[in-house]
Design a protein around this motif. Structure first.
Motif, PDB file in Angstrom:
ATOM      1  N   CYS A  57     -10.455   5.992  10.425  1.00  0.00           N
ATOM      2  CA  CYS A  57     -10.113   6.877   9.415  1.00  0.00           C
ATOM      3  C   CYS A  57     -11.261   7.872   8.848  1.00  0.00           C
ATOM      4  O   CYS A  57     -11.129   8.373   7.733  1.00  0.00           O
ATOM      5  N   SER A  78      -5.896   9.087   3.394  1.00  0.00           N
ATOM      6  CA  SER A  78      -6.687   7.838   3.433  1.00  0.00           C
ATOM      7  C   SER A  78      -6.187   6.659   3.433  1.00  0.00           C
ATOM      8  O   SER A  78      -6.209   5.847   4.376  1.00  0.00           O
ATOM      9  N   LEU A  79      -5.310   6.482   2.473  1.00  0.00           N
ATOM     10  CA  LEU A  79      -4.608   5.204   1.957  1.00  0.00           C
ATOM     11  C   LEU A  79      -3.731   5.005   3.415  1.00  0.00           C
ATOM     12  O   LEU A  79      -3.494   3.979   3.842  1.00  0.00           O
ATOM     13  N   CYS A  86      -3.837   6.255   6.466  1.00  0.00           N
ATOM     14  CA  CYS A  86      -4.518   5.812   7.478  1.00  0.00           C
ATOM     15  C   CYS A  86      -4.881   4.485   7.672  1.00  0.00           C
ATOM     16  O   CYS A  86      -4.963   3.774   8.761  1.00  0.00           O
ATOM     17  N   LEU A  87      -5.474   4.045   6.521  1.00  0.00           N
ATOM     18  CA  LEU A  87      -6.190   2.536   6.459  1.00  0.00           C
ATOM     19  C   LEU A  87      -4.806   1.660   6.753  1.00  0.00           C
ATOM     20  O   LEU A  87      -5.086   0.835   7.341  1.00  0.00           O
ATOM     21  N   ASP A  88      -3.773   2.079   6.345  1.00  0.00           N
ATOM     22  CA  ASP A  88      -2.535   1.007   6.514  1.00  0.00           C
ATOM     23  C   ASP A  88      -2.063   1.203   7.666  1.00  0.00           C
ATOM     24  O   ASP A  88      -1.721   0.150   8.507  1.00  0.00           O
ATOM     25  N   TYR A 129      -3.913   1.870  10.554  1.00  0.00           N
ATOM     26  CA  TYR A 129      -4.842   1.029  11.630  1.00  0.00           C
ATOM     27  C   TYR A 129      -5.424  -0.339  10.786  1.00  0.00           C
ATOM     28  O   TYR A 129      -6.660  -0.686  11.301  1.00  0.00           O
ATOM     29  N   ASN A 130      -4.406  -0.785  10.072  1.00  0.00           N
ATOM     30  CA  ASN A 130      -4.979  -1.980   9.713  1.00  0.00           C
ATOM     31  C   ASN A 130      -6.326  -2.210   9.095  1.00  0.00           C
ATOM     32  O   ASN A 130      -7.046  -3.199   9.602  1.00  0.00           O
ATOM     33  N   TYR A 131      -6.827  -1.299   8.236  1.00  0.00           N
ATOM     34  CA  TYR A 131      -7.738  -1.194   7.532  1.00  0.00           C
ATOM     35  C   TYR A 131      -9.228  -1.085   8.427  1.00  0.00           C
ATOM     36  O   TYR A 131     -10.268  -1.626   7.968  1.00  0.00           O
ATOM     37  N   ASP A 132      -9.007  -0.348   9.623  1.00  0.00           N
ATOM     38  CA  ASP A 132     -10.010  -0.397  10.423  1.00  0.00           C
ATOM     39  C   ASP A 132     -10.743   1.214  10.009  1.00  0.00           C
ATOM     40  O   ASP A 132     -10.262   2.293  10.368  1.00  0.00           O
ATOM     41  N   LYS A 133     -11.596   0.984   9.044  1.00  0.00           N
ATOM     42  CA  LYS A 133     -12.235   2.320   8.546  1.00  0.00           C
ATOM     43  C   LYS A 133     -12.605   3.148   9.522  1.00  0.00           C
ATOM     44  O   LYS A 133     -12.882   4.434   9.270  1.00  0.00           O
ATOM     45  N   LEU A 136       0.679  -1.298  -0.057  1.00  0.00           N
ATOM     46  CA  LEU A 136      -0.125   0.088  -0.058  1.00  0.00           C
ATOM     47  C   LEU A 136       0.668   1.022   0.067  1.00  0.00           C
ATOM     48  O   LEU A 136       0.536   2.272  -0.820  1.00  0.00           O
TER      49      LEU A 136
END
Length: 101
Positions: free
Chosen positions: A37, A23-24, A26-28, A30-34, A3
């Motif tokens: 973000c 945004s990308l 942040c997702l990376d 927090y391990n894709y915890d939307k 990513l």
């Protein structure tokens, strides 16, 4: 491809590239915890909205007209060229015309 490397290759011309990257990232992070973000998503959404508004305004202000010359201007916007003399839309004045499906 990771990513992080994808974040460095946002397509040229993409509106709001900084918000996309944030945004990308942040997702990376927090391990894709939307849910973590949402702030970044909101900033991206607002940027997209502003960009869309800018493009619409730019089209209304252009002298080329195009299909937008036949669309009423949104509130607060006025097109430069309001002439409809070149309108390709011609009303049907034949009252005896049959409708064929």
């Amino acid at each position: 491809q990771t990513l992080i490397s994808c974040m460095n290759h946002v397509r040229p011309g993409t509106p709001c590239p900084d918000q996309v990257k944030a945004s990308l990232k942040c997702l990376d992070t927090y391990n894709y915890d939307k849910s973590k973000c949402q702030n970044e998503f909101d900033k991206y959404r607002e940027c997209q909205k502003a960009e869309r508004q800018r493009r619409v305004q730019e089209r209304f202000e252009s002298d080329s007209g195009g299909w937008l010359s036949f669309v009423p201007a949104p509130p607060g916007m006025k097109p430069k060229n309001t002439s409809t003399t070149n309108s390709p839309i011609v009303p049907n004045t034949n009252t005896n015309a049959e409708v064929q499906l």
